[in-house]
Motif scaffolding. Structure first.
Motif, PDB file in Angstrom:
ATOM      1  N   LYS B 176       0.834  -1.201   0.000  1.00  0.00           N
ATOM      2  CA  LYS B 176       0.000   0.000   0.000  1.00  0.00           C
ATOM      3  C   LYS B 176       0.871   1.254   0.000  1.00  0.00           C
ATOM      4  O   LYS B 176       1.933   1.284   0.614  1.00  0.00           O
ATOM      5  N   ASN B 177       0.363   2.271  -0.646  1.00  0.00           N
ATOM      6  CA  ASN B 177       0.912   3.638  -0.562  1.00  0.00           C
ATOM      7  C   ASN B 177       2.433   3.683  -0.704  1.00  0.00           C
ATOM      8  O   ASN B 177       2.973   3.196  -1.671  1.00  0.00           O
ATOM      9  N   ARG B 178       3.128   4.242   0.317  1.00  0.00           N
ATOM     10  CA  ARG B 178       4.565   4.466   0.169  1.00  0.00           C
ATOM     11  C   ARG B 178       5.365   3.172   0.079  1.00  0.00           C
ATOM     12  O   ARG B 178       6.457   3.142  -0.489  1.00  0.00           O
ATOM     13  N   SER B 179       4.808   2.104   0.643  1.00  0.00           N
ATOM     14  CA  SER B 179       5.518   0.820   0.603  1.00  0.00           C
ATOM     15  C   SER B 179       5.819   0.388  -0.828  1.00  0.00           C
ATOM     16  O   SER B 179       6.806  -0.306  -1.087  1.00  0.00           O
ATOM     17  N   ILE B 180       4.955   0.774  -1.753  1.00  0.00           N
ATOM     18  CA  ILE B 180       5.119   0.340  -3.145  1.00  0.00           C
ATOM     19  C   ILE B 180       6.451   0.845  -3.696  1.00  0.00           C
ATOM     20  O   ILE B 180       7.258   0.070  -4.214  1.00  0.00           O
ATOM     21  N   GLU B 181       6.697   2.168  -3.506  1.00  0.00           N
ATOM     22  CA  GLU B 181       7.943   2.743  -4.025  1.00  0.00           C
ATOM     23  C   GLU B 181       9.154   2.203  -3.271  1.00  0.00           C
ATOM     24  O   GLU B 181      10.200   1.928  -3.858  1.00  0.00           O
ATOM     25  N   ILE B 182       8.996   2.046  -1.960  1.00  0.00           N
ATOM     26  CA  ILE B 182      10.108   1.534  -1.144  1.00  0.00           C
ATOM     27  C   ILE B 182      10.542   0.157  -1.656  1.00  0.00           C
ATOM     28  O   ILE B 182      11.719  -0.123  -1.843  1.00  0.00           O
ATOM     29  N   LEU B 183       9.550  -0.697  -1.929  1.00  0.00           N
ATOM     30  CA  LEU B 183       9.871  -2.048  -2.385  1.00  0.00           C
ATOM     31  C   LEU B 183      10.464  -2.059  -3.788  1.00  0.00           C
ATOM     32  O   LEU B 183      11.394  -2.815  -4.082  1.00  0.00           O
ATOM     33  N   LYS B 184       9.920  -1.196  -4.650  1.00  0.00           N
ATOM     34  CA  LYS B 184      10.442  -1.138  -6.023  1.00  0.00           C
ATOM     35  C   LYS B 184      11.909  -0.724  -6.007  1.00  0.00           C
ATOM     36  O   LYS B 184      12.720  -1.224  -6.783  1.00  0.00           O
ATOM     37  N   ALA B 185      12.248   0.208  -5.084  1.00  0.00           N
ATOM     38  CA  ALA B 185      13.639   0.639  -4.977  1.00  0.00           C
ATOM     39  C   ALA B 185      14.496  -0.455  -4.343  1.00  0.00           C
ATOM     40  O   ALA B 185      15.633  -0.690  -4.753  1.00  0.00           O
ATOM     41  N   PHE B 186      13.937  -1.156  -3.358  1.00  0.00           N
ATOM     42  CA  PHE B 186      14.699  -2.165  -2.619  1.00  0.00           C
ATOM     43  C   PHE B 186      14.970  -3.405  -3.475  1.00  0.00           C
ATOM     44  O   PHE B 186      16.051  -3.979  -3.433  1.00  0.00           O
ATOM     45  N   PRO B 194       0.272  -2.731 -12.327  1.00  0.00           N
ATOM     46  CA  PRO B 194       0.091  -1.284 -12.196  1.00  0.00           C
ATOM     47  C   PRO B 194      -0.644  -0.950 -10.898  1.00  0.00           C
ATOM     48  O   PRO B 194      -1.560  -1.659 -10.494  1.00  0.00           O
ATOM     49  N   THR B 195      -0.218   0.125 -10.249  1.00  0.00           N
ATOM     50  CA  THR B 195      -0.839   0.549  -8.988  1.00  0.00           C
ATOM     51  C   THR B 195      -2.284   0.973  -9.230  1.00  0.00           C
ATOM     52  O   THR B 195      -2.586   1.660 -10.201  1.00  0.00           O
ATOM     53  N   VAL B 196      -3.171   0.533  -8.341  1.00  0.00           N
ATOM     54  CA  VAL B 196      -4.571   0.941  -8.402  1.00  0.00           C
ATOM     55  C   VAL B 196      -4.778   2.008  -7.336  1.00  0.00           C
ATOM     56  O   VAL B 196      -4.477   1.782  -6.165  1.00  0.00           O
ATOM     57  N   SER B 197      -5.278   3.180  -7.755  1.00  0.00           N
ATOM     58  CA  SER B 197      -5.404   4.289  -6.811  1.00  0.00           C
ATOM     59  C   SER B 197      -6.786   4.344  -6.188  1.00  0.00           C
ATOM     60  O   SER B 197      -7.739   3.758  -6.704  1.00  0.00           O
ATOM     61  N   ASP B 198      -6.866   5.082  -5.071  1.00  0.00           N
ATOM     62  CA  ASP B 198      -8.148   5.397  -4.440  1.00  0.00           C
ATOM     63  C   ASP B 198      -8.949   4.179  -4.023  1.00  0.00           C
ATOM     64  O   ASP B 198     -10.167   4.181  -4.110  1.00  0.00           O
ATOM     65  N   THR B 199      -8.300   3.108  -3.586  1.00  0.00           N
ATOM     66  CA  THR B 199      -9.077   2.010  -3.031  1.00  0.00           C
ATOM     67  C   THR B 199      -9.350   2.349  -1.576  1.00  0.00           C
ATOM     68  O   THR B 199      -8.858   3.343  -1.043  1.00  0.00           O
ATOM     69  N   ILE B 200     -10.107   1.489  -0.911  1.00  0.00           N
ATOM     70  CA  ILE B 200     -10.424   1.709   0.496  1.00  0.00           C
ATOM     71  C   ILE B 200      -9.153   1.737   1.337  1.00  0.00           C
ATOM     72  O   ILE B 200      -9.096   2.331   2.406  1.00  0.00           O
ATOM     73  N   LYS B 201      -8.087   1.090   0.845  1.00  0.00           N
ATOM     74  CA  LYS B 201      -6.812   1.071   1.561  1.00  0.00           C
ATOM     75  C   LYS B 201      -5.821   2.076   0.974  1.00  0.00           C
ATOM     76  O   LYS B 201      -4.634   1.997   1.250  1.00  0.00           O
ATOM     77  N   GLY B 202      -6.263   2.994   0.134  1.00  0.00           N
ATOM     78  CA  GLY B 202      -5.353   3.934  -0.516  1.00  0.00           C
ATOM     79  C   GLY B 202      -4.869   3.349  -1.836  1.00  0.00           C
ATOM     80  O   GLY B 202      -5.600   2.616  -2.488  1.00  0.00           O
ATOM     81  N   ASP B 203      -3.603   3.664  -2.199  1.00  0.00           N
ATOM     82  CA  ASP B 203      -3.037   3.084  -3.417  1.00  0.00           C
ATOM     83  C   ASP B 203      -2.599   1.649  -3.119  1.00  0.00           C
ATOM     84  O   ASP B 203      -1.971   1.404  -2.093  1.00  0.00           O
TER      85      ASP B 203
END
Lengths: 358, 300
Positions: B176-186, B194-203
């Motif tokens: 979710k959210n910032r974790s996506i970018e953190i993992l892509k970098a890691f 592809p990221t799905v935006s605006d779900t009940i849990k955010g991105d």
């Protein structure tokens, strides 16, 4: 056969146990949607044949057994809470349906799942019982004024009560059919005949014949029959158990006459025999009722509906049969003017949310 | 046969009549005409077996039969034809399938003790991360899955009472959210949809389970470590051993069906925790967190 797989499996455990995986795929779904998965699992387990079932479907049977066992424990505990509250008024607690089967240790409790607990109290003590239950943590539901009035003026029960901490649901009945219904079985007669349970002080269940008549009336005069096959299976198990008492059959017929419940008994006996081959004497069926034009129509409707609870067996005919039985149930529940008023109110008002989680 | 053996056309055809997809001990029959769902399955479940005869769960993702079929289209999740959950925008079809399949397991698989936790394994022992949403469990799980740990599940720890071991359900990891970018970098090698935006849990984005998770999908894991993760931005890593009793309570608090298993559930969990060491772990970065878990495994 595939449409009717669940019923065949309940009737013939050996057949069920050795079904190929492809059939289990459907049987599990039919059983789950009829709320009979735990019963099927219990029947197989008691026959000592659980290990003969292929591992994939067996996992679901084991899951259902875990659930049923946990529910049994939870209901026993809940009964004790309700009993203490009701007994404090000097009234014995009279259990109905699943709760009664469980506490009386009847075969009909095997693998039966619960959504709520049903009790019967004398109408002249209803207000006291409700007040005591409220003091003990149960609160009314259905806060809409129309719904409150619907229950309190016309129905045979209070609006369902919810325990605010345990979140359990309690249905407090003062009769087994709505006050407005065409059938008028005497609640006083049912309460007077209710039997104490051995070793369980302050707790009663309906007499055997009354238990059958209530279950039958509930099924055949209710507008909701998604548990129809489960209720028929309950009735089959009740009859098979009680018939071991010598004078059960004649007593059942005369009791139905006394309470004015001949018709539901007739349907109960007829369809138990048809669906589960319950060993009911032919002479008894003839005594219970005549098979006229109406009954022949009812055969078509009921057998259609009871056999098509899962989408795999549903078609336009069964949908129409369900609609007709729904109308019939309402017809019997209240006089036409009241029915028209009620359906009108219901269609104009937003209904309760019935979806969310299945 | 595996999903990758099917051409996109074949996969869509299968999905129209019901694709019997294996994920760990379960087979789900999935029916849907949603193109996004087919793409998600082709990406995330490429290496998963396609079965034919028996499914544990029959699920369908379909548009409702009303205006929302066309106007700002929605999809619904059906469990064996019964609608469940509220409808979601149609672009959330794949996350909805994932949430729905989790729901199937937690509601139908009571044969197992089911705990809301990520599970990984190293040196034959399981690492269980029981934690409520927001604790950083999934991020840590995804990071470990790309750092030499085998992924068993990012959401569901299934303990088999017959064996006292954890059974894997390898499926995509939900981030979710910032974790996506953190993992892509890691983990640049990680595969995401592809990221799905605006779900009940955010991105929300799903990360494909690494190959060894699937190759060893039938291999259960022994008890090992129970670690309660707690992410706190900028904090120095702090690994504190806690009592087994506290560790057991952490499992119970995060269990879906402990209440159903009665005495046997208590004994199963007690025996399991007896063979574990239990920790509370606060950390301020993913690298720190992974380092701490590695040290646990190396010390064993």
């Amino acid at each position: 056969m595939r449409q009717d797989l669940l019923r065949h499996a309940l009737n013939d455990i050996d057949l069920a146990v050795h079904l190929p995986l492809r059939d289990w795929d459907l049987l599990l779904r039919q059983a789950r949607s009829a709320d009979l998965l735990a019963r099927l699992a219990t029947l197989i387990e008691r026959a000592g044949k659980l290990a003969d079932v292929a591992p994939q479907p067996r996992a679901h049977l084991e899951s259902a057994l875990v659930l049923a066992e946990a529910q049994g424990t939870a209901v026993r505990r809940e009964v004790e809470h309700v009993r203490l509250a009701v007994n404090s008024l000097g009234i014995d607690l009279v259990l109905l349906k699943g709760g009664a089967y469980l506490m009386a240790g009847l075969p009909a409790s095997q693998g039966r799942l619960f959504s709520d607990l049903d009790i019967l109290v004398p109408q002249d003590r209803l207000a006291e019982v409700e007040a005591t239950l409220m003091l003990n943590g149960w609160a009314t539901t259905h806060h809409d004024p129309y719904d409150q009035r619907y229950y309190r003026r016309w129905m045979h029960e209070l609006p369902p009560m919810l325990h605010i901490r345990r979140m359990t649901v309690l249905d407090v009945h003062h009769a087994i059919v709505p006050a407005t219904a065409s059938l008028k079985p005497s609640s006083a007669a049912l309460l007077a005949a209710a039997r104490p349970l051995p070793d369980q002080l302050g707790l009663r269940v309906l007499a055997p014949a009354d238990m059958v008549l209530h279950s039958a009336t509930h099924l055949f005069y209710n507008e909701e029959f998604s548990h129809g096959l489960r209720d028929m299976s309950d009735l089959d198990l009740l009859l098979r158990h009680f018939m071991q008492e010598g004078d059960f059959w004649p007593g059942l017929i005369s009791r139905a006459h006394e309470l004015g419940l001949n018709r539901p008994l007739y349907y109960c006996l007829r369809y138990c025999k048809r669906l589960f081959a319950t060993p009911i004497p032919e002479s008894l069926l003839a005594e219970a009722g005549t098979h006229g034009t109406t009954a022949r129509l009812m055969d078509k409707l009921w057998l259609r509906v009871l056999g098509s609870l899962h989408p795999s067996a549903r078609d336009i005919g069964s949908a129409a049969a369900g609609q007709l039985l729904y109308l019939r149930a309402h017809w019997h529940r209240m006089p036409p003017w009241l029915l028209a008023y009620h359906l009108c109110m219901k269609s104009l008002r937003p209904g309760p949310r019935s979806e969310g989680t299945p | 046969m595996i999903v990758a053996d099917l051409s996109p056309g074949d996969l869509q055809a299968r999905l129209r009549t019901g694709l019997y997809l294996r994920t760990g001990p379960f087979v789900s029959c999935i029916t849907s005409s949603e193109p996004l769902l087919a793409e998600g399955i082709a990406l995330h479940y490429a290496e998963h077996a396609v079965e034919t005869e028996f499914a544990d769960f029959h699920v369908r993702i379909a548009r409702p039969r009303n205006l929302r079929r066309w106007y700002r289209p929605q999809v619904r999740f059906y469990f064996d034809d019964a609608p469940s959950f509220h409808p979601l925008p149609a672009d959330q079809a794949f996350p909805m399938l994932e949430w729905g399949l989790n729901w199937c397991v937690t509601n139908q698989a009571h044969r197992y003790l089911i705990i809301h936790a990520a599970v990984l394994q190293r040196q034959g022992k399981s690492l269980i991360l029981p934690a409520p949403p927001g604790s950083g469990k999934s991020t840590l799980c995804a990071g470990l899955a790309h750092s030499g740990w085998r992924l068993l599940s990012d959401e569901l720890a299934l303990i088999d009472p017959d064996t006292g071991r954890v059974v894997p359900v390898p499926r995509p990891v939900s981030l979710k959210n910032r974790s996506i970018e953190i993992l892509k970098a890691f983990a640049p090698q990680a595969v995401f949809n592809p990221t799905v935006s605006d779900t009940i849990k955010g991105d929300v984005a799903h990360m494909r389970a690494p190959p060894d998770a699937l190759l060893r999908a039938e291999e259960s894991a022994a008890p090992g470590w129970i670690v309660m993760p707690h992410f706190e931005a900028g904090a120095a890593p702090q690994l504190v051993e806690i009592t087994r009793a506290r560790g057991m309570m952490a499992l119970i608090e995060n269990a879906f069906n402990f209440d159903l298993h009665g005495r046997r559930g208590f004994d199963t969990l007690g025996d399991f925790v007896d063979q574990c060491r239990c920790y509370r772990y606060s950390y301020g970065s993913l690298a720190d967190a992974i380092d701490g878990c590695n040290r646990l495994a190396d010390a064993a």
